[in-house]
Design a protein around this motif. Sequence first.
Motif, PDB file in Angstrom:
ATOM      1  N   VAL A  62      45.132  37.652  33.691  1.00 13.51           N
ATOM      2  CA  VAL A  62      44.987  38.106  35.076  1.00 13.51           C
ATOM      3  C   VAL A  62      46.380  38.350  35.643  1.00 13.51           C
ATOM      4  CG1 VAL A  62      42.815  36.884  35.481  1.00 13.51           C
ATOM      5  CG2 VAL A  62      44.977  35.743  36.004  1.00 13.51           C
ATOM      6  N   VAL A  73      48.448  37.867  39.141  1.00 18.52           N
ATOM      7  CA  VAL A  73      48.397  37.164  40.418  1.00 18.52           C
ATOM      8  C   VAL A  73      49.531  37.670  41.302  1.00 18.52           C
ATOM      9  CG1 VAL A  73      48.484  34.911  41.577  1.00 18.52           C
ATOM     10  CG2 VAL A  73      47.429  35.110  39.300  1.00 18.52           C
ATOM     11  N   ILE A 120      44.595  36.876  42.932  1.00 14.73           N
ATOM     12  CA  ILE A 120      44.411  37.773  41.790  1.00 14.73           C
ATOM     13  C   ILE A 120      44.227  39.200  42.291  1.00 14.73           C
ATOM     14  CG2 ILE A 120      42.851  38.395  39.895  1.00 14.73           C
ATOM     15  CD1 ILE A 120      42.259  35.432  39.513  1.00 14.73           C
ATOM     16  N   VAL A 176      42.461  42.146  36.756  1.00 18.36           N
ATOM     17  CA  VAL A 176      41.829  41.291  35.743  1.00 18.36           C
ATOM     18  C   VAL A 176      41.756  42.061  34.433  1.00 18.36           C
ATOM     19  CG1 VAL A 176      39.726  40.043  35.103  1.00 18.36           C
ATOM     20  CG2 VAL A 176      40.496  40.050  37.485  1.00 18.36           C
ATOM     21  N   LEU A 219      36.496  35.015  37.049  1.00 19.55           N
ATOM     22  CA  LEU A 219      37.592  35.317  37.964  1.00 19.55           C
ATOM     23  C   LEU A 219      37.533  36.797  38.308  1.00 19.55           C
ATOM     24  CD1 LEU A 219      40.483  33.422  36.128  1.00 19.55           C
ATOM     25  CD2 LEU A 219      39.445  32.730  38.303  1.00 19.55           C
ATOM     26  N   GLN A 220      37.953  37.118  39.540  1.00 17.95           N
ATOM     27  CA  GLN A 220      37.930  38.514  39.953  1.00 17.95           C
ATOM     28  C   GLN A 220      39.031  38.768  40.974  1.00 17.95           C
ATOM     29  OE1 GLN A 220      34.067  39.153  41.683  1.00 17.95           O
ATOM     30  NE2 GLN A 220      34.372  37.638  43.291  1.00 17.95           N
ATOM     31  N   ASP A 233      40.361  36.582  44.318  1.00 19.54           N
ATOM     32  CA  ASP A 233      40.287  35.123  44.208  1.00 19.54           C
ATOM     33  C   ASP A 233      41.635  34.491  44.550  1.00 19.54           C
ATOM     34  OD1 ASP A 233      37.669  35.216  43.428  1.00 19.54           O
ATOM     35  OD2 ASP A 233      38.027  34.748  41.316  1.00 19.54           O
ATOM     36  N   VAL A 290      44.089  31.577  43.955  1.00 20.02           N
ATOM     37  CA  VAL A 290      44.236  30.683  42.808  1.00 20.02           C
ATOM     38  C   VAL A 290      45.585  29.954  42.831  1.00 20.02           C
ATOM     39  CG1 VAL A 290      42.716  32.035  41.312  1.00 20.02           C
ATOM     40  CG2 VAL A 290      45.162  32.559  41.371  1.00 20.02           C
ATOM     41  N   ALA A 313      44.036  33.761  31.734  1.00 21.25           N
ATOM     42  CA  ALA A 313      43.044  33.357  32.726  1.00 21.25           C
ATOM     43  C   ALA A 313      42.775  31.855  32.711  1.00 21.25           C
ATOM     44  CB  ALA A 313      41.737  34.123  32.495  1.00 21.25           C
ATOM     45  N   VAL A 353      44.704  29.565  35.414  1.00 22.86           N
ATOM     46  CA  VAL A 353      44.540  29.607  36.869  1.00 22.86           C
ATOM     47  C   VAL A 353      43.242  28.902  37.252  1.00 22.86           C
ATOM     48  CG1 VAL A 353      45.857  31.750  37.107  1.00 22.86           C
ATOM     49  CG2 VAL A 353      43.373  31.866  36.914  1.00 22.86           C
ATOM     50  N   GLN A 370      40.805  27.874  40.981  1.00 22.66           N
ATOM     51  CA  GLN A 370      40.624  28.192  42.396  1.00 22.66           C
ATOM     52  C   GLN A 370      41.480  27.263  43.262  1.00 22.66           C
ATOM     53  OE1 GLN A 370      38.831  30.770  43.464  1.00 22.66           O
ATOM     54  NE2 GLN A 370      37.976  31.329  41.473  1.00 22.66           N
TER      55      GLN A 370
END
Length: 329
Positions: free
Chosen positions: A30, A32, A67, A70, A77-78, A81, A83, A121, A124, A126
């Motif tokens: 991902v 970020v 994020i 992706v 995860l999307q 989000d 994180v 991914a 990370v 939430q």
Amino acid sequence: MKAIIHAEKTGFDGLSCRETEELRPQAGQVRVRLKTAGLNHRDLFVLQRHKPTEPPLIIGSDGAGVIDAVGEGVVGLQAGDEVIINPSLRWREKSPAPPEEFDLLGYPDNGTFAEQIIIHAENVVQKPQYLTWEEAGVLSLAALTAYRALFTQGQVRPGMKVLIPGIGSGVATFLLQFAKAAGAVVLVTSRSHDKCQKALELGADRAFDSNGDWEKALGGEKVDLVIECVGAATFNKSLKQLKRGGTIVTFGASAGDVVDLNLRDFFYGQYRLIGSTMGSGEEYKEMIEFIQTHQIKPVIDRIYPLEQFDQAFKRMENADQFGKIGFTI
């Protein structure tokens, strides 16, 4: 994107804030967009470990953000989000020691002192909603180190007396908060009267001068557990305060790597000496659950704009901080 990069020279002289290319996440990764990042003692060490002959490096281990892209195959995860990043790489399950492939974010992998980061991914989670962005961005490395040292290695239990020499660092302040939340009696030391007072305000049961007579300060009491992060300067003084059969966990050596240890005293005392460093992904999730249960927040010393990285590094190098130093991005 803007980033703090170390290149071409060893130490502070190799640091600069400059533009670098943006990247797209690959399969399983991902991207970020970072809002905050945290400074650690490790970042000081990286300035010496990262050689001028190596490629330019974005340093930094701690961070939190949103994020914005992706990679293929990522589930759960999307984009959008919020994180927080676990900087412990390739150490998934709790184990007696990290696997050979274990590394920390920020060297040799590019780190968090940048506007964006590409990361796997699995690294990370939430962001706990009760934490501000500043608190989330400085949390991970210190909190995970403290959690493993205290719970996995130290096996802390309610009512135990725990000694934390050298209060003031991010890890030490988490150790104090975690141990109190676990029901322990916590004693701390510092060369700074101001840091001792702040530790008492944070919940320490006793705080005394590191340069003084520890046995006198403790009134002859002994402790069940010592969490040592200072090194040679305090190790033997810490050991003398440990009750027979007690445990000393060590994870740092900022004041010297080599200790002169009297083995006869050690084995007659039936002491346990355990090393610790960082922690696994499993322990990271346990730590996040623990801080949410007890609503624990990082103690923040100062937050700087990323461009003022030189001031932040100097404050940490001089050990002026109480708690975590961070950056807004």
